[in-house]
Design an enzyme around this catalytic site. Structure first.
Site, PDB file in Angstrom:
ATOM      1  N   TYR A 170      -2.152 -11.313  -7.854  1.00  8.19           N
ATOM      2  CA  TYR A 170      -2.351 -10.245  -6.865  1.00  8.19           C
ATOM      3  C   TYR A 170      -3.832  -9.851  -6.791  1.00  8.19           C
ATOM      4  O   TYR A 170      -4.403  -9.706  -5.714  1.00  8.19           O
ATOM      5  CB  TYR A 170      -1.483  -9.039  -7.248  1.00  8.19           C
ATOM      6  CG  TYR A 170      -1.464  -7.911  -6.243  1.00  8.19           C
ATOM      7  CD1 TYR A 170      -0.677  -7.980  -5.097  1.00  8.19           C
ATOM      8  CD2 TYR A 170      -2.226  -6.752  -6.432  1.00  8.19           C
ATOM      9  CE1 TYR A 170      -0.638  -6.938  -4.174  1.00  8.19           C
ATOM     10  CE2 TYR A 170      -2.197  -5.710  -5.520  1.00  8.19           C
ATOM     11  CZ  TYR A 170      -1.397  -5.806  -4.401  1.00  8.19           C
ATOM     12  OH  TYR A 170      -1.366  -4.768  -3.483  1.00  8.19           O
ATOM     13  N   LYS A 174      -6.224 -10.271  -3.529  1.00  3.30           N
ATOM     14  CA  LYS A 174      -6.837  -9.113  -2.867  1.00  3.30           C
ATOM     15  C   LYS A 174      -8.365  -9.204  -2.871  1.00  3.30           C
ATOM     16  O   LYS A 174      -9.026  -8.719  -1.951  1.00  3.30           O
ATOM     17  CB  LYS A 174      -6.344  -7.809  -3.506  1.00  3.30           C
ATOM     18  CG  LYS A 174      -4.847  -7.539  -3.277  1.00  3.30           C
ATOM     19  CD  LYS A 174      -4.488  -7.463  -1.794  1.00  3.30           C
ATOM     20  CE  LYS A 174      -3.049  -7.044  -1.555  1.00  3.30           C
ATOM     21  NZ  LYS A 174      -2.686  -7.008  -0.128  1.00  3.30           N
TER      22      LYS A 174
HETATM   23  N1  LIG Z   1       1.697   0.643  -2.348  1.00  2.75           N
HETATM   24  C1  LIG Z   1       0.542   0.539  -2.982  1.00  2.75           C
HETATM   25  O1  LIG Z   1       0.286   1.232  -3.993  1.00  2.75           O
HETATM   26  C2  LIG Z   1      -0.520  -0.410  -2.480  1.00  2.75           C
HETATM   27  C3  LIG Z   1      -1.798  -0.338  -3.050  1.00  2.75           C
HETATM   28  C4  LIG Z   1      -2.793  -1.194  -2.588  1.00  2.75           C
HETATM   29  C5  LIG Z   1      -2.518  -2.126  -1.592  1.00  2.75           C
HETATM   30  N2  LIG Z   1      -1.258  -2.186  -1.067  1.00  2.75           N
HETATM   31  C6  LIG Z   1      -1.020  -3.184  -0.033  1.00  2.75           C
HETATM   32  O2  LIG Z   1      -0.547  -2.540   1.127  1.00  2.75           O
HETATM   33  C7  LIG Z   1       0.278  -3.434   1.876  1.00  2.75           C
HETATM   34  C8  LIG Z   1       1.611  -2.748   2.181  1.00  2.75           C
HETATM   35  O3  LIG Z   1       2.262  -2.494   0.950  1.00  2.75           O
HETATM   36  P1  LIG Z   1       3.468  -1.452   0.799  1.00  2.75           P
HETATM   37  O4  LIG Z   1       3.216  -0.691  -0.445  1.00  2.75           O
HETATM   38  O5  LIG Z   1       3.710  -0.742   2.074  1.00  2.75           O
HETATM   39  O6  LIG Z   1       4.651  -2.474   0.482  1.00  2.75           O
HETATM   40  P2  LIG Z   1       6.186  -2.501   0.963  1.00  2.75           P
HETATM   41  O7  LIG Z   1       6.857  -3.393  -0.027  1.00  2.75           O
HETATM   42  O8  LIG Z   1       6.715  -1.141   1.183  1.00  2.75           O
HETATM   43  O9  LIG Z   1       6.078  -3.233   2.377  1.00  2.75           O
HETATM   44  C9  LIG Z   1       5.665  -4.561   2.495  1.00  2.75           C
HETATM   45  C10 LIG Z   1       6.327  -5.172   3.719  1.00  2.75           C
HETATM   46  O10 LIG Z   1       5.865  -6.525   3.814  1.00  2.75           O
HETATM   47  C11 LIG Z   1       6.954  -7.331   4.188  1.00  2.75           C
HETATM   48  N3  LIG Z   1       6.738  -8.702   3.757  1.00  2.75           N
HETATM   49  C12 LIG Z   1       6.687  -9.180   2.483  1.00  2.75           C
HETATM   50  N4  LIG Z   1       6.530 -10.498   2.492  1.00  2.75           N
HETATM   51  C13 LIG Z   1       6.480 -10.879   3.796  1.00  2.75           C
HETATM   52  C14 LIG Z   1       6.340 -12.127   4.457  1.00  2.75           C
HETATM   53  N5  LIG Z   1       6.242 -13.258   3.768  1.00  2.75           N
HETATM   54  N6  LIG Z   1       6.330 -12.158   5.811  1.00  2.75           N
HETATM   55  C15 LIG Z   1       6.460 -11.006   6.518  1.00  2.75           C
HETATM   56  N7  LIG Z   1       6.600  -9.793   5.957  1.00  2.75           N
HETATM   57  C16 LIG Z   1       6.624  -9.738   4.601  1.00  2.75           C
HETATM   58  C17 LIG Z   1       8.162  -6.719   3.464  1.00  2.75           C
HETATM   59  O11 LIG Z   1       9.391  -7.118   4.070  1.00  2.75           O
HETATM   60  C18 LIG Z   1       7.864  -5.238   3.604  1.00  2.75           C
HETATM   61  O12 LIG Z   1       8.457  -4.718   4.782  1.00  2.75           O
HETATM   62  C19 LIG Z   1       0.411  -4.688   1.010  1.00  2.75           C
HETATM   63  O13 LIG Z   1      -0.501  -5.659   1.463  1.00  2.75           O
HETATM   64  C20 LIG Z   1       0.026  -4.203  -0.372  1.00  2.75           C
HETATM   65  O14 LIG Z   1      -0.473  -5.248  -1.178  1.00  2.75           O
HETATM   66  C21 LIG Z   1      -0.269  -1.360  -1.489  1.00  2.75           C
END
Ligand SMILES: NC(=O)c1ccc[n+]([C@@H]2O[C@H](COP(=O)([O-])OP(=O)(O)OC[C@H]3O[C@@H](n4cnc5c(N)ncnc54)[C@H](O)[C@@H]3O)[C@@H](O)[C@H]2O)c1
Length: 266
Positions: A170, A174
């Site tokens: 990851y 990133k």
């Molecule tokens: N939540 C956190 O603390 C956090 C922190 C830093 C970065 N992020 C990043 O933010 C973004 C959103 O994360 P989140 O926390 O909302 O996650 P989440 O799990 O709530 O949502 C992620 C979405 O991506 C979709 N997804 C996963 N694999 C997929 C694929 N192969 N094709 C299409 N869709 C796919 C899932 O179905 C889900 O709806 C991500 O890129 C994550 O890495 C999140």
């Protein structure tokens, strides 16, 4: 936030992607394409937007971002239906921890995380940039500045600039998303296509709240490591995305916006 055009959001069925979709609609976007693996959750988000005071045109595509031909088809189809594509939000992503760290990370976990978080982001960016570069610039809804042919926001993380334990794949993905963002922004800055990254800190979404053990460990870490002493809300990350997408950031490209409660300032 000056986002009158048409958006396409990946990962739109959950968490931050969903919050972005609701935020674009609330701020008056003309249309939003929701793309995700989860078809039923996409339908729910579509209905929630249609129930808002300011509904807008919604398209949904149940697509895996790692399938490049499907991605190109969906992006092209959305642009044809809407007539243009102004904002791309590359939020689809997964996080996996490797017990024991890099020495014990499996190749399949490594490939899966890189494929979704990095390759998927590239496939969407590539398909969208080709379309955006041929568009006439969108005018600001505030002061009619010729703003941009398009604006692409890629999802990195605090793990795009810092290492966090047990997160080999990851953290690598990133960091690479920031590299992709910087090189693509150089390619197209002079032609009015902006490419930026957003780096959320710990945020309350299904990704982080789904597993009680992970959540407990994260809350302990947040208490000690995040100056604001709390996790972020998806809407707070969406606000950063809206800023990078629209006319309020017309001179910003190749940047990484940290939205992390101060985590990376330490
Ligand atoms: N939540 C956190 O603390 C956090 C922190 C830093 C970065 N992020 C990043 O933010 C973004 C959103 O994360 P989140 O926390 O909302 O996650 P989440 O799990 O709530 O949502 C992620 C979405 O991506 C979709 N997804 C996963 N694999 C997929 C694929 N192969 N094709 C299409 N869709 C796919 C899932 O179905 C889900 O709806 C991500 O890129 C994550 O890495 C999140």
């Amino acid at each position: 936030m000056d986002v009158p055009g048409f958006a396409l959001i990946t990962g739109a069925a959950s968490g931050i992607g969903k919050a972005c979709a609701l935020a674009f609609a609330a701020e008056g976007s003309a249309g939003i394409t929701l793309l995700d693996l989860n078809e039923s959750a996409l339908a729910t988000v579509k209905s929630e937007i249609e129930a808002l005071a300011k509904p807008c045109q919604i398209l949904t595509y149940a697509v895996n971002v790692t399938h490049e031909a499907d991605v190109t088809r969906a992006v092209t189809s959305a642009a044809q239906i809407f007539g243009r594509l102004d904002y791309i939000v590359n939020a689809a992503g997964i996080a996996i921890k490797h017990a024991g760290g890099a020495a014990f990370a499996t190749t399949s976990d490594w490939n899966r995380v890189l494929d979704i978080n990095l390759n998927g982001t590239f496939y969407v960016l590539r398909a969208a940039a080709k379309i955006m570069l041929d568009q006439t610039p969108l005018l600001s809804s505030i002061d009619s500045r010729p703003l941009q042919r398009g604006s692409i926001i890629n999802f990195s993380s605090i793990q795009g600039v810092a290492g966090i334990t047990l997160s080999t794949a990851y953290t690598t993905a990133k960091h690479a998303v920031i590299g992709l963002t910087r090189t693509a922004s150089e390619d197209y800055a002079a032609r009015g296509l902006r490419v930026n990254a957003i780096c959320p800190g710990y945020t309350e979404t299904p990704m982080t709240m789904g597993n009680p053990d992970v959540l407990r460990a994260m809350q302990e870490r947040v208490a000690g490591a995040v100056p604001m002493g709390r996790m972020g809300m998806p809407r707070e990350i969406a606000d950063g995305v809206l800023f990078l997408a629209g006319g309020r950031s017309s001179f910003v490209t190749g940047s990484c916006l940290m939205v992390d409660g101060g985590y990376t300032s330490r």
